[in-house]
Each structure stands twice: as C-alpha cells, then as structure tokens.
Design an enzyme around this catalytic site. Sequence first.
Site, short mmCIF file in Angstrom:
data_model
loop_
_atom_site.label_atom_id
_atom_site.label_comp_id
_atom_site.label_asym_id
_atom_site.label_seq_id
_atom_site.Cartn_x
_atom_site.Cartn_y
_atom_site.Cartn_z
N THR A 82 -36.19 55.51 -63.83
CA THR A 82 -36.12 56.98 -64.05
C THR A 82 -34.82 57.25 -64.81
OG1 THR A 82 -35.11 57.08 -61.87
CG2 THR A 82 -37.42 57.74 -62.03
N ARG A 150 -31.08 52.02 -50.88
CA ARG A 150 -29.64 52.10 -51.16
C ARG A 150 -29.08 50.69 -51.07
NH1 ARG A 150 -29.00 55.53 -45.69
NH2 ARG A 150 -29.16 57.35 -47.06
N VAL A 151 -29.35 49.92 -52.11
CA VAL A 151 -28.90 48.51 -52.09
C VAL A 151 -27.90 48.30 -53.21
CG1 VAL A 151 -31.04 47.66 -51.09
CG2 VAL A 151 -30.83 47.83 -53.58
N LYS A 202 -30.67 60.90 -51.71
CA LYS A 202 -30.37 59.76 -52.60
C LYS A 202 -29.46 60.22 -53.72
CE LYS A 202 -30.50 55.89 -54.83
NZ LYS A 202 -29.80 54.72 -54.36
N CYS A 256 -26.88 54.14 -62.12
CA CYS A 256 -27.05 54.97 -60.91
C CYS A 256 -26.03 56.10 -60.92
CB CYS A 256 -26.87 54.10 -59.68
SG CYS A 256 -27.88 52.67 -59.72
N1 SAJ Z 1 -16.00 53.14 -60.31
C1 SAJ Z 1 -14.73 53.72 -60.54
N2 SAJ Z 1 -13.95 54.03 -59.47
C2 SAJ Z 1 -14.36 53.79 -58.19
C3 SAJ Z 1 -15.64 53.20 -57.98
C4 SAJ Z 1 -16.44 52.89 -59.05
O1 SAJ Z 1 -14.34 53.94 -61.69
O2 SAJ Z 1 -13.61 54.08 -57.25
C5 SAJ Z 1 -16.86 52.85 -61.46
C6 SAJ Z 1 -17.21 51.40 -61.59
O3 SAJ Z 1 -16.25 50.75 -62.43
C7 SAJ Z 1 -18.57 51.46 -62.27
C8 SAJ Z 1 -19.17 52.74 -61.73
O4 SAJ Z 1 -18.09 53.52 -61.23
O5 SAJ Z 1 -18.43 51.59 -63.67
C9 SAJ Z 1 -20.23 52.56 -60.65
O6 SAJ Z 1 -19.75 51.58 -59.77
P1 SAJ Z 1 -20.35 51.49 -58.27
O7 SAJ Z 1 -19.93 50.21 -57.70
O8 SAJ Z 1 -20.03 52.72 -57.55
O9 SAJ Z 1 -21.88 51.61 -58.50
P2 SAJ Z 1 -23.24 50.86 -58.55
O10 SAJ Z 1 -23.99 51.65 -59.56
O11 SAJ Z 1 -23.14 49.41 -58.74
O12 SAJ Z 1 -23.87 51.10 -57.08
C10 SAJ Z 1 -24.05 52.41 -56.61
C11 SAJ Z 1 -23.83 52.35 -55.11
N3 SAJ Z 1 -23.88 53.70 -54.56
C12 SAJ Z 1 -22.90 54.05 -53.70
O13 SAJ Z 1 -21.95 53.33 -53.43
C13 SAJ Z 1 -23.06 55.41 -53.11
C14 SAJ Z 1 -24.93 51.56 -54.47
O14 SAJ Z 1 -24.80 51.58 -53.05
C15 SAJ Z 1 -26.26 52.16 -54.84
O15 SAJ Z 1 -27.31 51.45 -54.23
C16 SAJ Z 1 -26.42 52.09 -56.34
O16 SAJ Z 1 -25.36 52.85 -56.94
C17 SAJ Z 1 -27.78 52.66 -56.65
O17 SAJ Z 1 -28.70 51.81 -56.79
O18 SAJ Z 1 -27.94 53.88 -56.60
#
Ligand code: SAJ
Length: 422
Positions: A82, A150-151, A202, A256
């Site tokens: 999506t 939420r993985v 979500k 995400c």
């Molecule tokens: N980032 C920052 N500062 C932070 C944390 C992350 O700049 O403090 C950046 C990272 O560098 C990256 C982006 O944000 O570019 C996203 O990183 P992430 O580790 O938060 O995200 P994802 O997309 O790998 O995983 C997220 C997670 N959601 C949450 O933590 C609420 C994961 O649990 C979800 O399952 C996933 O999105 C999803 O599938 O929705």
Amino acid sequence: MKICVIGLGYIGLPTAAMFASSGHTVVGFDVNKKVIEALNQGKVIIEEPYLEEMVEKAVKQGTLRASDKPEEADAFIICVPTPILPDKSPDLSYVESGVKVIIPYLKKGNIVILESTSPPGTTRDFMGSILREAGFNPEEDLYVAYCPERVLPGKILKELRENSRVVGGINEKSAEVVKNLYKSFVEGEIYTSDATTAEMCKLMENTYRDVNIALANELAMLCEKMGVNAWDVIRFANKHPRVNLHMPGPGVGGHCIAVDPWFIVSNQPETAKIINLARNTNDGMPHYVFEKIKNLTSDVDGVRKVCILGVTYKPDVDDMRESPIIELIHLLTEDKIFETVVVDSHVDYEGSKDRNLYDAAEGAHLVVLAVNHNEFKNVDFGRIKNAMKCPRVLDTRNFWDASIVEKEGLEYHLLGWGRHKR
Ligand code: SAJ
C-alpha cells in the site's frame, strides 16, 4: 482451515509459513512467478532469518504451496503493498486487485482479512464496497476484519509469534472469528475492536515514531543554533523515567514510518497538522544536511569531493526504500560543484557494494557518516586522514567518538552539535 494468502512479500510469506506450521493448509498467491517457483522449491527470495527453513519444512509436509491463482479456501488474507503516490495520496490499487482476485473463489461463510497498512476506512468502506459489488453482504455473508502486523525486518518470525495484535472486525462476530484464527500461532495478546480503530492503531504506531523523530530533528537544528550538543540534551533528558526523545538523523526512510503518516494526512488534511509538519520536517533533513555539507566545504576551490558512507534507509539492512541518503546524493549531484562517491557493502548503489572505504576517501574534502552500519564503527581514522585532501568528517548519527576522530587529526562535525560556527 484452508487459508489462501494473497501477496507473498515480507509480510505475506512469513504469515503463510506461520499458518502452515500451525495446523492449517495454506496456498499462497502472488503475481511474481519467481516467488511462486522459489516457494514451491522451499526457497525464499527475501532475507529473513529462519524463514527459509520454516518454508522448506512446510512445503515438504505439504501444508504450504504457492500458485499463480487463488483457490477456494476458508480464509483469505490480503498482504499486498500500500504505497503512496507522488502527491502523497494512498495507492490502493494493489488492495483493489488483491480483493478482486479472490472474488471468483469466495463463498458465504468465508473469512476475508486485510493485513496491509491502509488508510482509515479501507476495510469497512473500500473493501466492503468491492465485496458488495460482487453480490456479498459483508456483514451477513462473510467474516471481514483488518489485522495489522507489527514486525521488525530481521525478527519477523519471532515478533509474529510474540507480539500482541489488534483485530478490527467490521462487526463483533468477525473480530471474534479472526481472533481465534490468529490464536493458531500468536502467543501475544489479541485485542479486538472495529476495523477503522485497528487501521488507525497501526498508522499511529508509526506516526508516533515519525512525530518524535521530527521533534528530535528540530532539537538538533535548535542546538546547532544554540551551540550545544543535541545528543547530550537527549541523553540526559531521557534519564527522566517518562521521557523518550528519539534520535536526530539525515531524514526518515523505509516504507513504513515515511509512508504511514501520509495516510492520515490525506484522510484529514485540515486536522492532521502536527503529523503533516512532522513529515515535512523529516523530509527536509536531507536538504538540511546538504546545506551543512556546502557550508563545511565552502573553503574548497573547484570540485568538492564528498565520500558518503551508507545509503540504505537504516543500519545493517539491504533496503533502500525511501532512503533519505538517496535524496541527499541527488541534491549533491544536481549541484555541479560536488563529486560524490558512495560506500555501502549492503547494496550496490553506483558501485557502492565493492568500493573500499579508504580508496573512496582518496582526495576527498569531506567524509559523511550517513548510515551507522556496523562496518563503519571501527574505521582507521589515521588512514582516512592521510587519504583525504581536507581531513574533515560529518557524523549524522552520533556514531563516532569525537575525541578518537580528532586525535587522528581530523576535524569532527556532528549533526545537532553547534560547536563549530563557520
Ligand atoms: N530513525 C531516526 N531516528 C530514530 C529512529 C529512526 O532518524 O530515532 C530513522 C531511521 O534511520 C530510518 C527510519 O527512521 O530511516 C525508520 O526507522 P525505524 O527503525 O523506525 O523503522 P522501520 O520502518 O524499520 O520499522 C518500523 C517499526 N515501527 C515502530 O517502531 C513503531 C516496526 O516495528 C514496524 O513493524 C515497521 O515500521 C512497520 O512494518 O510498520
């Protein structure tokens, strides 16, 4: 039960494998023939620990197979992409085709589940209207629910089993029936609600993160103006038992966090003001870092060589979706005064995969730590200094230790630390 999973990507395939290893018979459908062939040979084409073993075992025991068309089943689970369109509006075309493709096989009493992260109202209204057009009364003839996962990539199987989940039914009986189905493998709590609440749940999980990252990025920009170190402010503020400031960075990537908040903004643009501003703040970070790079190399005559370490959307993954570093590199290459060279062994971006870091630093006027990959943790700063034309680094993740870098004679700059007024 017999379960038909529509979409065998990084959510659909592990979900299919989990159900197939929990007493159900699963047939997976995907438009990608390579995925189907691989699965039927017990192989997977995504990087995920333990997934291939689970798939191979389920295929061998005959509880999992893939096909190029859906089949009649007791339950249909839709796990399709999506994405957002360039104008930041949701693209529900995959959900539409994912629902339409099962219609010929759908019977009264079947379960229809949407797992894909979707705008509020998608399950009840968008999916509901397609089912009604096909002659079903979703409320009476079917059990319809929204059940987001939420993985975290890299821990998918563990989190599918252990994390709690929300099941949002279009009515209470749908929620109950679907909750019982997920109990086949979910050991975490399964909370039931209505579909739109589950969709917003979500979306808010990732929106919460995006807004907090935007707050951290604004703090970094403030501290640069104030001449303090944002990372110290965050470290000490987070000692408070109820404070959890996130980390600044060169932008937010991934499909995400960088995407989900736009589903809320596009649904209620007048009201989702903080969410919209947070998205724009985070999407503005590549440009902010670009300006810093211009400023840090302003004493260079002629072409400025910048060595970029890391290009994926977060550390130690091979995923570049929505990576802010790609945006940063585009800004640098558009501005003819820069020559960029990228180092990242996780992906092949313009030769980044096999490029040696020290060769890339040769003659560079600036080295930018863009992604905190483990491989960049213990680099030889003495070698980097000797290779560079101007011994200067910009750390955008607070990944390196300033005293170690400076001991080797390099100038250390940190996103969010305003100690060098230039
Ligand atoms: N980032 C920052 N500062 C932070 C944390 C992350 O700049 O403090 C950046 C990272 O560098 C990256 C982006 O944000 O570019 C996203 O990183 P992430 O580790 O938060 O995200 P994802 O997309 O790998 O995983 C997220 C997670 N959601 C949450 O933590 C609420 C994961 O649990 C979800 O399952 C996933 O999105 C999803 O599938 O929705």
